[in-house]
Design an enzyme around this catalytic site. Structure first.
Site, short mmCIF file in Angstrom:
data_model
loop_
_atom_site.label_atom_id
_atom_site.label_comp_id
_atom_site.label_asym_id
_atom_site.label_seq_id
_atom_site.Cartn_x
_atom_site.Cartn_y
_atom_site.Cartn_z
N ARG A 276 0.84 -1.20 0.00
CA ARG A 276 0.00 0.00 0.00
C ARG A 276 0.88 1.25 0.00
NH1 ARG A 276 -5.04 2.45 -0.60
NH2 ARG A 276 -5.43 3.94 1.07
N GLN A 287 7.70 5.29 10.05
CA GLN A 287 8.16 4.82 11.37
C GLN A 287 7.03 4.28 12.24
OE1 GLN A 287 10.43 7.90 13.30
NE2 GLN A 287 12.24 7.50 12.07
N GLU A 371 -12.12 -20.85 28.74
CA GLU A 371 -11.04 -21.67 29.29
C GLU A 371 -10.23 -20.91 30.34
OE1 GLU A 371 -10.31 -24.83 28.04
OE2 GLU A 371 -11.54 -24.86 26.25
#
Lengths: 392, 245
Positions: A276, A287, A371
């Site tokens: 892109r 950055q 879980e």
């Protein structure tokens, strides 16, 4: 969804720690997921339908009870192979991995570990191929993180048990052939019992309108005076350590599985950032985007090392519940953070079904809760290092 | 029907290629190796299909040192019955073909199959050389292989159509895309591969050829965008810079 261009990521050459057979298993499951799961998963997630046709293939690729001994229909594989299989399936979708986790760790594991020889021979070979599918009932409407408060119960009626109560948030329940149900007996002790579809008074209503694990079937287990033969009781365990033993196995699998989801998000974000172009250069050249990507691969690498080491400890039967809690808690949060950051890198495209990001992100919202919730695992760790119980 | 399938280890297609020892040797550090796709997807799978319908056995053979054994293990997991490794770091196609021909000479294989080319050096030579060394018929770039009676019926894609030939057996073929559909090893196959042995045969180097050096192609330059209105500039650049017209 666009073509699956996924590549695995191994920044620290962790592959060197794997055996040739573990790598062959990992690569075979990865190829199977690319062929069978990614081409159809987005459509099924969008329509909120479990792709039932994948069950046979999941059995063939070894996703059901890979560590169960060969004589009971399993593959007799080690724990790292199991982890790698979970990683690759969850790279495809957490919902499909959930189906495999439940079948392996919450259905086959308790029958193998706590069941009679007759129960092992009757159920395990068919569960390994997917001919029989199972589910696991522990959580109840008013009993989640505190399973000892359950009200589902079995009464001894001489030649059978009478089962009453209800379980909810049960993966696989709408289509499962059997359910491993945890219930209190006449003395108030938690016991495991195998309930089969078709038993009178046993129903499995489906849970609708989920925003997460949409390609996985979730439901309830309702028991209204269900007569269960006495030979269906798991004879070799009593108390909460039964279900918790199963959960240790499943949580370990999750700590690997979510690395798959995280890698898929990172892999897609890295490719998107390179391709892109904005302001005359690829996103990857900015950055702020590099910070996201560099932190992602750092966290994935840490999670890989944690899961691998935990696998070694489990192979040696030395892994403690607190160590498993650390890996499950860290790795799921890591994957969810990466999914969110990857969504940002993809910009608007990240919210569409063209990319897997938002599906993984929504799935992981369940994985961070089921879980053992993120917070409960922290309390397990806290108790381990301080000796103080902060649950109550 | 006993079939020998020649398989080769090649770098994964995403590998970053580099060389060491004054550019005379491929740098295999951190490289992921795979079974050459033409060998695995088409030659091996078609051999397995023929064995499944006609009976017999499938043997895979490769030339290389012990580091190539993972690709043999994968071929066994896909379904090969036997495996042979000729222990030799072959320098060129002739050395590879000679080693395989020497092994296959008195083994009475009905068919020897290879991929149409390896995806690293793209030589397309080994199959033809084996046929030459064993004085057998050779069909290259086969897209379909059937056995009818004691003959092989082979289809080859040619410009604008298909050529169909029959050949007596034994014969050597190189397999192209279309001959079969790739198979993913399943867990039963991976477990079965555990107990299959790999026969290791000593290889002999013929010391005819050595590599002087490899060179990488020049890096691709950036794409130059030309305004569609400006056809003259495009023609000029195609002539003076790209030098294609």
């Amino acid at each position: 969804m666009s073509k699956d261009r996924f590549q695995g990521h191994d920044f620290y050459q962790i592959d060197d720690l794997l055996t040739e057979e573990q790598k062959l298993i990992r690569d075979s499951v990865r190829a199977w997921v690319k062929k069978e799961v990614t081409p159809i998963i987005e459509d099924h997630a969008q329509r909120c339908v479990f792709p039932k046709h994948l069950i046979k293939g999941l059995g063939e690729i070894g996703a059901f009870g890979p560590y169960i001994p060969v004589e009971y229909g399993g593959q007799g594989l080690d724990q790292i192979s199991y982890g790698l299989i979970m990683q690759e399936i969850e790279r495809g979708d957490s919902g499909i991995r959930s189906t495999a986790s439940v079948q392996s760790s919450l259905v086959m594991y308790p029958i193998y570990k706590y069941g009679s020889e007759e129960q092992r021979r009757k159920y395990l070979p068919k569960l390994a191929t997917g001919e029989l599918m199972g589910c696991f009932g522990l959580t109840e409407p008013d009993s989640g993180s505190d399973p000892s408060s359950m009200i589902t119960n079995i009464k001894d009626k001489g030649d059978h048990y009478l089962l009453n109560g209800a379980k909810m948030w049960i993966s696989n329940s709408p289509f499962a052939d059997i359910a491993i149900v945890w219930a209190k007996n006449d003395e108030g002790k938690i016991r495991g019992i195998i309930v089969e579809r078709g038993m009178e008074g046993f129903t499995t209503p489906e849970t609708h309108d989920k925003w997460s694990l949409r390609a996985s079937a979730t439901g309830e287990l309702v028991f209204d005076n269900v007569k269960v033969p006495k030979e269906n009781l798991l004879p070799n365990v009593e108390g909460l350590k039964g279900p918790l033993g199963c959960l240790n196995s499943a949580r370990y699998g999750i700590s690997w599985g979510v690395i798959g989801a995280a890698m898929d998000c990172y892999d897609s974000a890295l490719r998107y950032a390179k391709e892109r172009v904005q302001f005359g250069k690829p996103l990857a050249g900015f950055q702020l985007q590099q910070k996201k990507l560099a932190e992602m691969i750092t966290e994935i690498t840490k999670a890989q090392l944690l899961a691998w080491r935990l696998g070694v400890l489990r192979n040696e039967e030395r892994a403690t519940p607190a160590q498993i809690s650390m890996a499950k808690r860290n790795n799921v949060a890591m994957a969810l953070d990466i999914a969110r950051e990857a969504r940002q890198i993809h910009g608007g495209m990240g919210i569409t079904g063209e990319y897997p990001i938002m599906r993984h992100m929504m799935n992981l919202e369940s994985v961070i809760t089921y879980e053992g919730t993120h917070d409960i695992h922290l309390l397990i760790l806290g108790m381990e290092i301080t000796g103080e119980n902060a649950f109550k | 029907m006993d079939i020998l399938v020649c398989i080769s280890q090649v770098p994964d297609t995403t590998t970053k290629i580099s060389f060491i020892d004054n550019n005379s040797k491929f740098n295999d550090d951190k490289v992921t190796f795979i079974v050459n796709p033409y060998d695995e997807w088409y030659a091996l799978v078609r051999a397995l299909e023929l064995k499944e319908t006609l009976g017999g056995s499938v043997t895979v053979i490769t030339v290389g040192n012990a580091s190539v054994e993972p690709i043999i293990r994968k071929a066994l997991a896909i379904g090969a019955d036997n495996a042979v490794r000729i222990d030799l770091d072959a320098v060129d196609s002739f050395e590879t073909a000679s080693a395989i021909a020497t092994y296959a000479k008195n083994k009475n294989f009905n068919i020897i199959l290879a991929g149409k080319e390896t995806i690293d050096y793209n030589g397309s030579e080994v199959g033809g050389m084996i046929a030459g060394l064993l004085n057998l018929p050779f069909v290259s770039l086969a897209t379909k292989l059937e056995i009818v009676g004691d003959h092989a019926v082979v289809e080859i894609d040619i410009e604008g159509g298909v050529e169909v030939i029959t050949s007596k057996m034994p014969l050597v073929l190189s397999a192209a895309k279309g001959m079969a559909e790739a198979r993913i090893p399943n867990m039963r196959g991976i477990m079965a591969a555990r107990t299959k042995t790999i026969e290791v045969v000593a290889g002999q180097s013929n010391n005819l050829v050595s590599v002087k050096s490899f060179e990488l192609p020049a890096p691709k330059s950036a794409v130059k965008l030309i305004n569609p209105e400006n056809m003259e500039e495009l023609v000029q650049l195609l002539h003076s810079e790209a030098k294609v017209i």
